[in-house]
Design a protein around this motif. Structure first.
Motif, PDB file in Angstrom:
ATOM      1  N   GLN A 110       0.825  -1.210   0.000  1.00  0.00           N
ATOM      2  CA  GLN A 110       0.000   0.000   0.000  1.00  0.00           C
ATOM      3  C   GLN A 110       0.860   1.262   0.000  1.00  0.00           C
ATOM      4  O   GLN A 110       0.553   2.234  -0.689  1.00  0.00           O
ATOM      5  N   ARG A 111       1.942   1.233   0.773  1.00  0.00           N
ATOM      6  CA  ARG A 111       2.783   2.422   0.935  1.00  0.00           C
ATOM      7  C   ARG A 111       3.815   2.565  -0.175  1.00  0.00           C
ATOM      8  O   ARG A 111       4.158   3.682  -0.579  1.00  0.00           O
ATOM      9  N   PHE A 112       4.342   1.444  -0.654  1.00  0.00           N
ATOM     10  CA  PHE A 112       5.432   1.466  -1.633  1.00  0.00           C
ATOM     11  C   PHE A 112       5.099   0.523  -2.794  1.00  0.00           C
ATOM     12  O   PHE A 112       5.748  -0.517  -2.974  1.00  0.00           O
ATOM     13  N   PRO A 113       4.091   0.848  -3.600  1.00  0.00           N
ATOM     14  CA  PRO A 113       3.654  -0.071  -4.656  1.00  0.00           C
ATOM     15  C   PRO A 113       4.742  -0.422  -5.656  1.00  0.00           C
ATOM     16  O   PRO A 113       4.750  -1.533  -6.205  1.00  0.00           O
ATOM     17  N   GLY A 114       5.674   0.472  -5.881  1.00  0.00           N
ATOM     18  CA  GLY A 114       6.749   0.183  -6.824  1.00  0.00           C
ATOM     19  C   GLY A 114       7.746  -0.852  -6.339  1.00  0.00           C
ATOM     20  O   GLY A 114       8.538  -1.377  -7.127  1.00  0.00           O
ATOM     21  N   GLU A 115       7.703  -1.151  -5.047  1.00  0.00           N
ATOM     22  CA  GLU A 115       8.638  -2.119  -4.467  1.00  0.00           C
ATOM     23  C   GLU A 115       8.082  -3.545  -4.453  1.00  0.00           C
ATOM     24  O   GLU A 115       8.787  -4.477  -4.067  1.00  0.00           O
ATOM     25  N   VAL A 116       6.837  -3.721  -4.858  1.00  0.00           N
ATOM     26  CA  VAL A 116       6.185  -5.025  -4.729  1.00  0.00           C
ATOM     27  C   VAL A 116       5.730  -5.521  -6.096  1.00  0.00           C
ATOM     28  O   VAL A 116       4.963  -4.848  -6.797  1.00  0.00           O
ATOM     29  N   ALA A 117       6.198  -6.725  -6.467  1.00  0.00           N
ATOM     30  CA  ALA A 117       5.811  -7.336  -7.738  1.00  0.00           C
ATOM     31  C   ALA A 117       4.560  -8.190  -7.590  1.00  0.00           C
ATOM     32  O   ALA A 117       3.812  -8.373  -8.551  1.00  0.00           O
ATOM     33  N   GLY A 118       4.329  -8.741  -6.398  1.00  0.00           N
ATOM     34  CA  GLY A 118       3.170  -9.592  -6.167  1.00  0.00           C
ATOM     35  C   GLY A 118       3.050  -9.914  -4.695  1.00  0.00           C
ATOM     36  O   GLY A 118       3.985  -9.703  -3.913  1.00  0.00           O
ATOM     37  N   LEU A 119       1.880 -10.440  -4.324  1.00  0.00           N
ATOM     38  CA  LEU A 119       1.611 -10.758  -2.926  1.00  0.00           C
ATOM     39  C   LEU A 119       1.010 -12.159  -2.808  1.00  0.00           C
ATOM     40  O   LEU A 119       0.066 -12.501  -3.528  1.00  0.00           O
ATOM     41  N   LEU A 120       1.571 -12.942  -1.882  1.00  0.00           N
ATOM     42  CA  LEU A 120       0.946 -14.190  -1.446  1.00  0.00           C
ATOM     43  C   LEU A 120       0.665 -14.041   0.043  1.00  0.00           C
ATOM     44  O   LEU A 120       1.594 -13.902   0.848  1.00  0.00           O
ATOM     45  N   LEU A 121      -0.611 -14.036   0.404  1.00  0.00           N
ATOM     46  CA  LEU A 121      -1.027 -13.830   1.787  1.00  0.00           C
ATOM     47  C   LEU A 121      -1.538 -15.152   2.341  1.00  0.00           C
ATOM     48  O   LEU A 121      -2.547 -15.684   1.866  1.00  0.00           O
ATOM     49  N   LEU A 122      -0.831 -15.686   3.333  1.00  0.00           N
ATOM     50  CA  LEU A 122      -1.143 -16.978   3.917  1.00  0.00           C
ATOM     51  C   LEU A 122      -2.023 -16.780   5.148  1.00  0.00           C
ATOM     52  O   LEU A 122      -1.553 -16.312   6.180  1.00  0.00           O
ATOM     53  N   ASP A 123      -3.303 -17.119   5.023  1.00  0.00           N
ATOM     54  CA  ASP A 123      -4.285 -16.946   6.096  1.00  0.00           C
ATOM     55  C   ASP A 123      -4.074 -15.605   6.804  1.00  0.00           C
ATOM     56  O   ASP A 123      -3.802 -15.551   8.013  1.00  0.00           O
ATOM     57  N   PRO A 124      -4.209 -14.517   6.067  1.00  0.00           N
ATOM     58  CA  PRO A 124      -3.800 -13.203   6.588  1.00  0.00           C
ATOM     59  C   PRO A 124      -4.726 -12.650   7.665  1.00  0.00           C
ATOM     60  O   PRO A 124      -5.938 -12.905   7.678  1.00  0.00           O
ATOM     61  N   PHE A 125      -4.132 -11.866   8.561  1.00  0.00           N
ATOM     62  CA  PHE A 125      -4.917 -11.020   9.463  1.00  0.00           C
ATOM     63  C   PHE A 125      -5.690 -10.019   8.627  1.00  0.00           C
ATOM     64  O   PHE A 125      -5.175  -9.460   7.654  1.00  0.00           O
ATOM     65  N   HIS A 126      -6.939  -9.779   9.002  1.00  0.00           N
ATOM     66  CA  HIS A 126      -7.757  -8.757   8.337  1.00  0.00           C
ATOM     67  C   HIS A 126      -8.228  -7.745   9.369  1.00  0.00           C
ATOM     68  O   HIS A 126      -8.644  -8.117  10.478  1.00  0.00           O
ATOM     69  N   GLU A 127      -8.204  -6.494   9.007  1.00  0.00           N
ATOM     70  CA  GLU A 127      -8.492  -5.420   9.947  1.00  0.00           C
ATOM     71  C   GLU A 127      -9.933  -5.433  10.460  1.00  0.00           C
ATOM     72  O   GLU A 127     -10.223  -4.848  11.506  1.00  0.00           O
ATOM     73  N   ASP A 128     -10.852  -6.096   9.755  1.00  0.00           N
ATOM     74  CA  ASP A 128     -12.251  -6.125  10.183  1.00  0.00           C
ATOM     75  C   ASP A 128     -12.619  -7.404  10.925  1.00  0.00           C
ATOM     76  O   ASP A 128     -13.778  -7.566  11.335  1.00  0.00           O
ATOM     77  N   LEU A 129     -11.667  -8.302  11.108  1.00  0.00           N
ATOM     78  CA  LEU A 129     -11.982  -9.588  11.731  1.00  0.00           C
ATOM     79  C   LEU A 129     -12.483  -9.415  13.161  1.00  0.00           C
ATOM     80  O   LEU A 129     -13.488 -10.003  13.561  1.00  0.00           O
ATOM     81  N   HIS A 130     -11.807  -8.602  13.945  1.00  0.00           N
ATOM     82  CA  HIS A 130     -12.140  -8.461  15.359  1.00  0.00           C
ATOM     83  C   HIS A 130     -13.568  -7.948  15.539  1.00  0.00           C
ATOM     84  O   HIS A 130     -14.297  -8.389  16.451  1.00  0.00           O
TER      85      HIS A 130
END
Length: 278
Positions: free
Chosen positions: A95-115
């Motif tokens: 989100q902050r540095f989009p040019g630094e990231v080619a792709g994302l693999l999120l393994l059972d990620p924390f989500h901000e709305d879960l709680h």
């Protein structure tokens, strides 16, 4: 602590979940090294990295990671593989540095709305756990813990296996609890305030199988509700970018899904590497 193997790009960087360390992903790291450059690391205050006051903000963690990768001369952009809390950090970096990231693999990620969306009894139980004292384990508990963890780490090299088990039993769990203290408020708010994810290849893996830690905390009914909520939130996350995809694993638990289903995780990494090249 940073451990680098393989060659080529984009480099795959593993971001551990809370209570885990880079070496917990060593087997997967070694397999990915046959495909490209791959990096394991420990955040400051965890594992074998230098001490830091915990918890920390997502901004602090992601700034530190980029600084570390540049110091180690690992060129970007990176394919970030984030697990649980590490997935939140991976998202925030993108989100902050989009040019630094080619792709994302999120393994059972924390989500901000879960709680906010889990049953009230889950929130009450988590608050109760936060207030409890956590004494150091007794020798009897340590012996039992070793017997339980030995099968999990049986395939790790002897040079790291015993040290890794002892680190988990004596240190890692406590660091994981401290790291998680600001997850539901501060880190969650950082994710909400940050720009939307850029248009990049994204795979979200949702683990719905049995997990020893979760089984101790929750009843079958509560676990079903948590899994239902998690599955829906992960689906929303995957659909937030044009090239996003959710994959469901019914036979993998949250804590070590990369060992429960290494084939699925390796395939997801290979698929993302292919999509990045297109």
């Amino acid at each position: 602590m940073l451990h680098r193997s393989g060659s080529g790009g984009p480099a795959v960087v593993f971001l551990p979940g809370a209570g885990l360390v880079g070496l917990d992903y060593l087997n997967m790291h070694n397999r990915v090294a046959e495909l490209t450059t791959t990096v394991l690391y420990d955040r400051a205050g965890t594992g074998w990295s230098e001490a830091a006051v915990l918890p920390r903000t997502a901004a602090e963690v992601t700034d530190e990671l980029l600084e570390l990768l540049r110091a180690a001369d690992v060129p970007g952009p990176y394919l970030l593989v984030g697990h649980s809390l590490g997935a939140a950090y991976a998202r925030h970096l993108a989100q902050r540095f989009p040019g630094e990231v080619a792709g994302l693999l999120l393994l059972d990620p924390f989500h901000e709305d879960l709680h906010a969306r889990v049953p009230q009894e889950v929130r009450d139980r988590l608050k109760e756990l936060e207030s409890q004292e956590r004494p150091s384990p007794t020798e009897e508990q340590l012996r039992f813990g070793r017997s339980q963890m030995a099968p999990l780490f049986a395939s790790w090299p002897e040079t790291v296996r015993d040290q890794l088990i002892e680190h988990h039993l004596r240190v890692a769990w406590r660091a994981g609890l401290r790291e998680s203290e600001n997850v539901y408020d501060e880190v969650a708010e950082e994710l909400r305030r940050a720009p939307a994810l850029p248009d990049l290849p994204l795979i979200v893996i949702t683990a719905l199988g049995r997990d020893a830690t979760q089984d101790q905390l929750w009843s079958e009914r509560v676990l079903r509700e948590i899994h239902c909520t998690t599955r829906a939130l992960h689906a929303d996350l995957a659909s937030s970018v044009p090239r996003g995809e959710q994959r469901i694993l019914d036979d993998a638990g949250h804590g070590f899904l990369h060992e429960d289903r290494p084939d699925a995780v390796l395939q997801a990494i290979a698929d993302l590497l292919h999509r990045v090249e297109q």
